[in-house]
Write a protein that holds these residues in place. Structure first.
Motif, PDB file in Angstrom:
ATOM      1  N   SER A  57       2.351  -9.295  -5.881  1.00 22.63           N
ATOM      2  CA  SER A  57       1.311  -8.968  -4.903  1.00 22.63           C
ATOM      3  C   SER A  57       1.887  -8.842  -3.489  1.00 22.63           C
ATOM      4  O   SER A  57       1.404  -8.042  -2.701  1.00 22.63           O
ATOM      5  CB  SER A  57       0.189 -10.003  -4.949  1.00 22.63           C
ATOM      6  OG  SER A  57       0.688 -11.273  -4.632  1.00 22.63           O
ATOM      7  N   LEU A  97       3.428  -5.324  -3.321  1.00 23.18           N
ATOM      8  CA  LEU A  97       2.375  -4.297  -3.391  1.00 23.18           C
ATOM      9  C   LEU A  97       1.593  -4.222  -2.090  1.00 23.18           C
ATOM     10  O   LEU A  97       1.289  -3.143  -1.587  1.00 23.18           O
ATOM     11  CB  LEU A  97       1.396  -4.645  -4.499  1.00 23.18           C
ATOM     12  CG  LEU A  97       1.542  -3.993  -5.854  1.00 23.18           C
ATOM     13  CD1 LEU A  97       0.312  -4.290  -6.692  1.00 23.18           C
ATOM     14  CD2 LEU A  97       1.746  -2.494  -5.751  1.00 23.18           C
ATOM     15  N   ARG A  98       1.277  -5.403  -1.559  1.00 27.50           N
ATOM     16  CA  ARG A  98       0.467  -5.407  -0.334  1.00 27.50           C
ATOM     17  C   ARG A  98       1.225  -4.858   0.854  1.00 27.50           C
ATOM     18  O   ARG A  98       0.635  -4.238   1.738  1.00 27.50           O
ATOM     19  CB  ARG A  98      -0.049  -6.805  -0.057  1.00 27.50           C
ATOM     20  CG  ARG A  98      -1.126  -7.155  -1.047  1.00 27.50           C
ATOM     21  CD  ARG A  98      -1.735  -8.437  -0.697  1.00 27.50           C
ATOM     22  NE  ARG A  98      -3.025  -8.236  -0.072  1.00 27.50           N
ATOM     23  CZ  ARG A  98      -3.976  -9.162  -0.104  1.00 27.50           C
ATOM     24  NH1 ARG A  98      -3.747 -10.302  -0.688  1.00 27.50           N
ATOM     25  NH2 ARG A  98      -5.118  -8.943   0.458  1.00 27.50           N
ATOM     26  N   MET A 112       3.196  -2.425   0.724  1.00 28.15           N
ATOM     27  CA  MET A 112       3.068  -0.971   0.594  1.00 28.15           C
ATOM     28  C   MET A 112       1.641  -0.524   0.916  1.00 28.15           C
ATOM     29  O   MET A 112       1.420   0.501   1.545  1.00 28.15           O
ATOM     30  CB  MET A 112       3.447  -0.515  -0.826  1.00 28.15           C
ATOM     31  CG  MET A 112       4.855  -0.881  -1.257  1.00 28.15           C
ATOM     32  SD  MET A 112       6.114  -0.393  -0.068  1.00 28.15           S
ATOM     33  CE  MET A 112       5.956   1.379  -0.153  1.00 28.15           C
ATOM     34  N   GLN A 113       0.678  -1.343   0.494  1.00 31.22           N
ATOM     35  CA  GLN A 113      -0.730  -1.015   0.765  1.00 31.22           C
ATOM     36  C   GLN A 113      -0.972  -0.958   2.265  1.00 31.22           C
ATOM     37  O   GLN A 113      -1.697  -0.115   2.769  1.00 31.22           O
ATOM     38  CB  GLN A 113      -1.635  -2.082   0.135  1.00 31.22           C
ATOM     39  CG  GLN A 113      -3.122  -1.868   0.385  1.00 31.22           C
ATOM     40  CD  GLN A 113      -3.956  -3.096   0.035  1.00 31.22           C
ATOM     41  OE1 GLN A 113      -3.467  -4.217   0.166  1.00 31.22           O
ATOM     42  NE2 GLN A 113      -5.171  -2.882  -0.414  1.00 31.22           N
ATOM     43  N   LEU A 156       3.773   1.243  -8.636  1.00 31.39           N
ATOM     44  CA  LEU A 156       3.684   2.251  -7.572  1.00 31.39           C
ATOM     45  C   LEU A 156       3.634   3.658  -8.159  1.00 31.39           C
ATOM     46  O   LEU A 156       2.864   4.509  -7.707  1.00 31.39           O
ATOM     47  CB  LEU A 156       4.860   2.123  -6.602  1.00 31.39           C
ATOM     48  CG  LEU A 156       4.856   0.886  -5.696  1.00 31.39           C
ATOM     49  CD1 LEU A 156       6.096   0.878  -4.808  1.00 31.39           C
ATOM     50  CD2 LEU A 156       3.597   0.826  -4.838  1.00 31.39           C
ATOM     51  N   LEU A 176       2.678   6.610  -5.811  1.00 30.14           N
ATOM     52  CA  LEU A 176       3.727   6.530  -4.778  1.00 30.14           C
ATOM     53  C   LEU A 176       5.094   6.507  -5.473  1.00 30.14           C
ATOM     54  O   LEU A 176       5.185   6.189  -6.653  1.00 30.14           O
ATOM     55  CB  LEU A 176       3.572   5.240  -3.970  1.00 30.14           C
ATOM     56  CG  LEU A 176       2.426   5.148  -2.957  1.00 30.14           C
ATOM     57  CD1 LEU A 176       2.369   3.741  -2.380  1.00 30.14           C
ATOM     58  CD2 LEU A 176       2.606   6.168  -1.840  1.00 30.14           C
ATOM     59  N   PRO A 212       2.755   7.793   2.467  1.00 26.09           N
ATOM     60  CA  PRO A 212       1.572   8.653   2.624  1.00 26.09           C
ATOM     61  C   PRO A 212       0.306   7.855   2.953  1.00 26.09           C
ATOM     62  O   PRO A 212      -0.604   8.386   3.595  1.00 26.09           O
ATOM     63  CB  PRO A 212       1.420   9.335   1.263  1.00 26.09           C
ATOM     64  CG  PRO A 212       2.592   8.973   0.450  1.00 26.09           C
ATOM     65  CD  PRO A 212       3.405   7.954   1.159  1.00 26.09           C
ATOM     66  N   LEU A 213       0.278   6.582   2.530  1.00 30.72           N
ATOM     67  CA  LEU A 213      -0.913   5.775   2.832  1.00 30.72           C
ATOM     68  C   LEU A 213      -1.067   5.530   4.325  1.00 30.72           C
ATOM     69  O   LEU A 213      -2.167   5.587   4.859  1.00 30.72           O
ATOM     70  CB  LEU A 213      -0.822   4.419   2.119  1.00 30.72           C
ATOM     71  CG  LEU A 213      -1.206   4.418   0.644  1.00 30.72           C
ATOM     72  CD1 LEU A 213      -0.858   3.089   0.021  1.00 30.72           C
ATOM     73  CD2 LEU A 213      -2.684   4.719   0.484  1.00 30.72           C
TER      74      LEU A 213
END
Ligand code: SF4
Ligand code: SF4
Lengths: 116, 226
Positions: A23, A26-27, A29-30, A66, A71, A107-108
């Protein structure tokens, strides 16, 4: 030892790479990081026996997640070195920065900027 | 404990494609222990969904809450005031928990996020081995504590079958023959006579919906008292 490494790299210290969770990566990247990487001790030398091996597994898992999300999985990587290798640390930071530059911005984060 | 596995992401994306506001309910018991549907896994799934939907320019608002146990009404009550704010609820609990959620909130669509796979034991971090299929007619007493329903590919009660092969099952040389293991254990305990006794075939008690009332817990119907 005064070493230079790219200033865009933000360091998050953990007691052992075994502490890094799926997590966390992932976060990152989020929230718009362009890439994230874990730097652990050399395989076979973990003070907790397998912390860095567990991290490697999690990094691998995050890379798959991802890709599923849409991604590039290669925005997340795992590196290993021994604690005495400052120059290697700087070299990895440079390698990762260049690699991410090739992939371009997350891109996010661009979408978030566009929405703001 | 009950073990489960996260559903493939594509399947999940498909289930949720029409929704924009969803509540993800985790369960803090079995599925949390087997790393499939606890608080951490709720966070991971929600993060993935958030990213994937943003990338598709179709954002979803997905909140997470993990309750102690989804198969217990007492713990579901805390969701009563929340669910109506959402278009759908997804559950990371085992099939029992999902059904309990759906039953408590019949006004709202409920979706499973994991595939429930069985009753298993933890052999190492993240590794679970199935050990019981809840057949409702436990025979472990005659098989030296090795379950033939689960461990034997044919689930037979009077093994081994003709396919037993130097300790391996005929389906795979990597798969030990359950009945070979049973033989060895019974032999060690001097109980080989157990294997000679013929046992009636299983009654497949697990093929119809079962309810269980423990002795001493039957509710007395007031009408019966008169
Ligand atoms: S015999 Fe039935 S109840 Fe006993 S362990 Fe096997 S499946 Fe479970
Ligand atoms: S070889 Fe053994 S485990 Fe496999 S089906 Fe036959 S009795 Fe069952």
């Amino acid at each position: 030892m005064r070493l230079e490494y790219p200033s865009n790299v933000k360091i998050v210290r953990v007691p052992c790479t075994g502490k890094v969770d799926v997590s966390h990566l992932l976060r990152a990247m989020q929230q718009g990081a362009d890439g994230a990487y874990c730097v652990g001790c050399l395989e076979g030398t973990c003070h907790y026996n397998e912390g860095n091996l567990r991290c490697r597994e999690r990094v691998e898992h995050v890379r798959n997640l991802l890709e599923e999300v849409g991604l590039e999985g290669d925005r997340v990587r795992m590196y290993n070195l021994s604690s005495g290798e400052g120059p290697t640390f700087a070299a990895y930071a440079k390698e990762m920065t260049e690699h991410i530059k090739e992939l371009g911005a997350n891109p996010l984060s661009q979408k978030q900027k566009a929405a703001a | 404990m009950i073990v489960a596995q996260r559903k493939p992401f594509e399947e999940i994306m498909n289930m949720l494609k029409g929704y924009k506001k969803v509540l993800n309910v985790g369960c803090g018991t079995c599925v949390a222990v087997c790393l499939a549907g606890g608080e951490k896994e709720v966070t991971v799934l929600n993060t993935e969904l958030d990213m994937a939907r943003k990338l598709k320019d179709n954002p979803i608002k997905i909140d997470g809450i993990t309750i102690e146990r989804q198969c217990d009404r007492e713990y579901l009550a805390e969701l009563d005031s929340k669910v109506d704010d959402y278009e759908a609820v997804v559950s990371m609990a085992c099939g029992v928990g999902v059904q309990f959620l759906a039953e408590r909130f019949p006004q709202i669509p409920v979706y499973p996020m994991v595939d429930t796979s069985g009753l298993a034991a933890n052999q190492a971090v993240g590794w679970y081995e199935e050990r019981c299929r809840s057949c409702n007619q436990c025979v472990l007493g005659m098989t030296g504590g090795i379950c033939p329903v689960t461990m034997c590919a044919k689930g037979i009660y009077n093994g081994p079958c003709g396919g037993t092969n130097n300790g391996s099952c005929e389906i795979d040389t990597e798969q030990p023959c359950a009945w070979f293991m049973i033989y060895e254990r019974l032999e060690r305990q001097g109980r080989l006579d157990n294997i000679l006794e013929l046992h009636a075939p299983v009654e497949w008690l697990d093929q119809t919906p079962r309810t269980l009332v423990q002795p001493g817990y039957k509710k007395v119907d007031p009408e019966d008292l008169v």
